[in-house]
Motif scaffolding. Structure first.
Motif, mmCIF file in Angstrom:
data_model
loop_
_atom_site.group_PDB
_atom_site.id
_atom_site.type_symbol
_atom_site.label_atom_id
_atom_site.label_comp_id
_atom_site.label_asym_id
_atom_site.label_seq_id
_atom_site.Cartn_x
_atom_site.Cartn_y
_atom_site.Cartn_z
ATOM 1 N N THR A 90 25.925 -16.048 -62.526
ATOM 2 C CA THR A 90 25.442 -14.715 -62.174
ATOM 3 C C THR A 90 25.800 -13.757 -63.309
ATOM 4 O O THR A 90 26.547 -14.100 -64.217
ATOM 5 N N GLY A 91 25.245 -12.578 -63.226
ATOM 6 C CA GLY A 91 25.588 -11.520 -64.175
ATOM 7 C C GLY A 91 25.158 -11.814 -65.593
ATOM 8 O O GLY A 91 24.118 -12.410 -65.847
ATOM 9 N N TRP A 92 26.010 -11.401 -66.546
ATOM 10 C CA TRP A 92 25.666 -11.501 -67.957
ATOM 11 C C TRP A 92 25.580 -12.940 -68.433
ATOM 12 O O TRP A 92 24.815 -13.247 -69.334
ATOM 13 N N ARG A 93 26.356 -13.843 -67.809
ATOM 14 C CA ARG A 93 26.293 -15.257 -68.213
ATOM 15 C C ARG A 93 24.919 -15.845 -67.881
ATOM 16 O O ARG A 93 24.320 -16.543 -68.694
ATOM 17 N N ARG A 94 24.451 -15.534 -66.676
ATOM 18 C CA ARG A 94 23.126 -16.026 -66.284
ATOM 19 C C ARG A 94 22.043 -15.436 -67.191
ATOM 20 O O ARG A 94 21.131 -16.133 -67.614
ATOM 21 N N ARG A 95 22.166 -14.160 -67.486
ATOM 22 C CA ARG A 95 21.180 -13.493 -68.344
ATOM 23 C C ARG A 95 21.158 -14.134 -69.725
ATOM 24 O O ARG A 95 20.102 -14.369 -70.299
ATOM 25 N N LEU A 96 22.337 -14.425 -70.266
ATOM 26 C CA LEU A 96 22.436 -15.076 -71.572
ATOM 27 C C LEU A 96 21.793 -16.463 -71.545
ATOM 28 O O LEU A 96 21.059 -16.839 -72.472
ATOM 29 N N ILE A 97 22.034 -17.216 -70.481
ATOM 30 C CA ILE A 97 21.432 -18.552 -70.354
ATOM 31 C C ILE A 97 19.909 -18.433 -70.215
ATOM 32 O O ILE A 97 19.161 -19.224 -70.804
ATOM 33 N N GLU A 98 19.447 -17.446 -69.437
ATOM 34 C CA GLU A 98 18.000 -17.223 -69.289
ATOM 35 C C GLU A 98 17.362 -16.930 -70.645
ATOM 36 O O GLU A 98 16.307 -17.469 -70.974
ATOM 37 N N CYS A 101 17.380 -20.190 -72.740
ATOM 38 C CA CYS A 101 16.374 -21.144 -72.261
ATOM 39 C C CYS A 101 14.959 -20.682 -72.601
ATOM 40 O O CYS A 101 14.115 -21.486 -73.021
ATOM 41 N N THR A 102 14.701 -19.402 -72.432
ATOM 42 C CA THR A 102 13.371 -18.877 -72.735
ATOM 43 C C THR A 102 13.107 -18.941 -74.237
ATOM 44 O O THR A 102 11.989 -19.254 -74.666
ATOM 45 N N ALA A 103 14.126 -18.684 -75.054
ATOM 46 C CA ALA A 103 13.967 -18.773 -76.517
ATOM 47 C C ALA A 103 13.704 -20.221 -76.940
ATOM 48 O O ALA A 103 12.833 -20.476 -77.786
ATOM 49 N N ILE A 104 14.425 -21.148 -76.355
ATOM 50 C CA ILE A 104 14.201 -22.570 -76.664
ATOM 51 C C ILE A 104 12.791 -22.978 -76.236
ATOM 52 O O ILE A 104 12.070 -23.655 -76.976
ATOM 53 N N GLY A 105 12.387 -22.549 -75.035
ATOM 54 C CA GLY A 105 11.041 -22.853 -74.551
ATOM 55 C C GLY A 105 9.971 -22.259 -75.448
ATOM 56 O O GLY A 105 8.986 -22.926 -75.781
ATOM 57 N N ALA A 106 10.159 -21.004 -75.852
ATOM 58 C CA ALA A 106 9.181 -20.341 -76.723
ATOM 59 C C ALA A 106 9.088 -21.058 -78.068
ATOM 60 O O ALA A 106 7.984 -21.244 -78.611
ATOM 61 N N THR A 107 10.219 -21.484 -78.595
ATOM 62 C CA THR A 107 10.230 -22.201 -79.875
ATOM 63 C C THR A 107 9.516 -23.543 -79.757
ATOM 64 O O THR A 107 8.673 -23.885 -80.591
ATOM 65 N N ALA A 108 9.847 -24.303 -78.715
ATOM 66 C CA ALA A 108 9.248 -25.627 -78.540
ATOM 67 C C ALA A 108 7.739 -25.529 -78.312
ATOM 68 O O ALA A 108 6.955 -26.257 -78.935
ATOM 69 N N LEU A 152 0.027 -20.519 -73.753
ATOM 70 C CA LEU A 152 1.369 -20.748 -73.197
ATOM 71 C C LEU A 152 2.440 -20.209 -74.141
ATOM 72 O O LEU A 152 3.415 -19.600 -73.691
ATOM 73 N N ALA A 153 2.268 -20.409 -75.444
ATOM 74 C CA ALA A 153 3.238 -19.878 -76.420
ATOM 75 C C ALA A 153 3.283 -18.357 -76.347
ATOM 76 O O ALA A 153 4.369 -17.758 -76.366
ATOM 77 N N ILE A 154 2.125 -17.725 -76.224
ATOM 78 C CA ILE A 154 2.078 -16.262 -76.090
ATOM 79 C C ILE A 154 2.819 -15.834 -74.827
ATOM 80 O O ILE A 154 3.603 -14.878 -74.851
ATOM 81 N N SER A 155 2.610 -16.567 -73.730
ATOM 82 C CA SER A 155 3.274 -16.186 -72.476
ATOM 83 C C SER A 155 4.785 -16.377 -72.558
ATOM 84 O O SER A 155 5.545 -15.592 -71.991
ATOM 85 N N PHE A 156 5.239 -17.403 -73.284
ATOM 86 C CA PHE A 156 6.683 -17.599 -73.452
ATOM 87 C C PHE A 156 7.297 -16.485 -74.291
ATOM 88 O O PHE A 156 8.377 -15.983 -73.969
ATOM 89 N N VAL A 157 6.630 -16.106 -75.379
ATOM 90 C CA VAL A 157 7.136 -15.011 -76.220
ATOM 91 C C VAL A 157 7.125 -13.705 -75.427
ATOM 92 O O VAL A 157 8.082 -12.917 -75.493
ATOM 93 N N ASP A 158 6.071 -13.484 -74.659
ATOM 94 C CA ASP A 158 5.982 -12.309 -73.785
ATOM 95 C C ASP A 158 7.163 -12.279 -72.828
ATOM 96 O O ASP A 158 7.839 -11.253 -72.672
ATOM 97 N N GLU A 159 7.442 -13.410 -72.215
ATOM 98 C CA GLU A 159 8.546 -13.484 -71.258
ATOM 99 C C GLU A 159 9.904 -13.321 -71.946
ATOM 100 O O GLU A 159 10.794 -12.657 -71.424
ATOM 101 N N LEU A 160 10.046 -13.898 -73.124
ATOM 102 C CA LEU A 160 11.296 -13.758 -73.872
ATOM 103 C C LEU A 160 11.564 -12.293 -74.188
ATOM 104 O O LEU A 160 12.685 -11.798 -73.989
#
Length: 191
Positions: A90-98, A101-108, A152-160
């Motif tokens: 929860t909190g900042w740890r969860r936000r950091l993991i999110e 994960c989103t950055a890794i997803g956007a990169t891949a 999908l890449a655009i949507s990942f960057v948008d979400e990131l």
């Protein structure tokens, strides 16, 4: 920050959401095309009507359906997400993991989109054609994968960007508040 709030101007937000929706509708068009091709193949067989390369066209439509639907599925919070680890934080740890994960997803996804577009470009440039009954330029069926992965890449960057600037992830459904919501989600998941 309000989860509906966007860092982008309203016209850009509407354009991006429209792009994801259009990609989903286009996937639906290819799904209908699969149905029609399979119907023609099935109904044509007893009547002695041959649909040349029908299997090839159905396979290409299936690939286009799968790839074009990805961005809309991701943005609708319907993409399968493994939350076993992240849900424990929860909190900042969860936000950091999110964010990670989103950055890794956007990169891949961007990596795969880049190479899918390059493959389509090379097929067009060298005039590659299919080896089936009907010679079809390969860049045409490859477009579905290239466009789908690019959206999908655009949507990942948008979400990131959305998560980086304080938004709550839109690719995750909010927790169920009532017993009816829990039952409905279990029924939707097929558990």
């Amino acid at each position: 920050m309000d989860p509906r709030h966007s860092i982008f101007p309203e016209w850009l937000r509407k354009s991006l959401d429209g792009l994801y929706l259009a990609s989903g509708y286009l996937a639906g068009v290819f799904l209908v095309a699969i149905f029609l091709i399979m119907l023609a193949l099935s109904a044509g067989r007893p009547l002695g009507i041959d649909v040349p390369a029908g299997d090839d066209f159905a396979a290409w439509c299936m690939a286009a359906t799968a790839f074009l639907a990805l961005a809309h599925t991701f943005r609708s919070a319907e993409l399968i997400r493994m939350g076993l680890v992240i849900d424990r934080f929860t909190g900042w740890r969860r936000r950091l993991i999110e964010i990670a994960c989103t950055a890794i997803g956007a990169t891949a996804v961007s990596y795969f989109a880049w190479y899918a577009v390059e493959m389509t470009w090379v097929s067009w440039r060298f005039n590659d054609v299919s080896m089936g009954v009907i010679a079809v330029p390969l860049w045409i069926p490859q477009l579905g994968m290239s466009v789908g992965l690019s959206v999908l890449a655009i949507s990942f960057v948008d979400e990131l960007l959305h998560v980086l600037f304080g938004g709550t992830p839109r690719y995750e459904k909010p927790p169920a508040n009532t017993a009816d919501e829990i039952i409905e989600r279990v029924m939707e998941s097929g558990v």
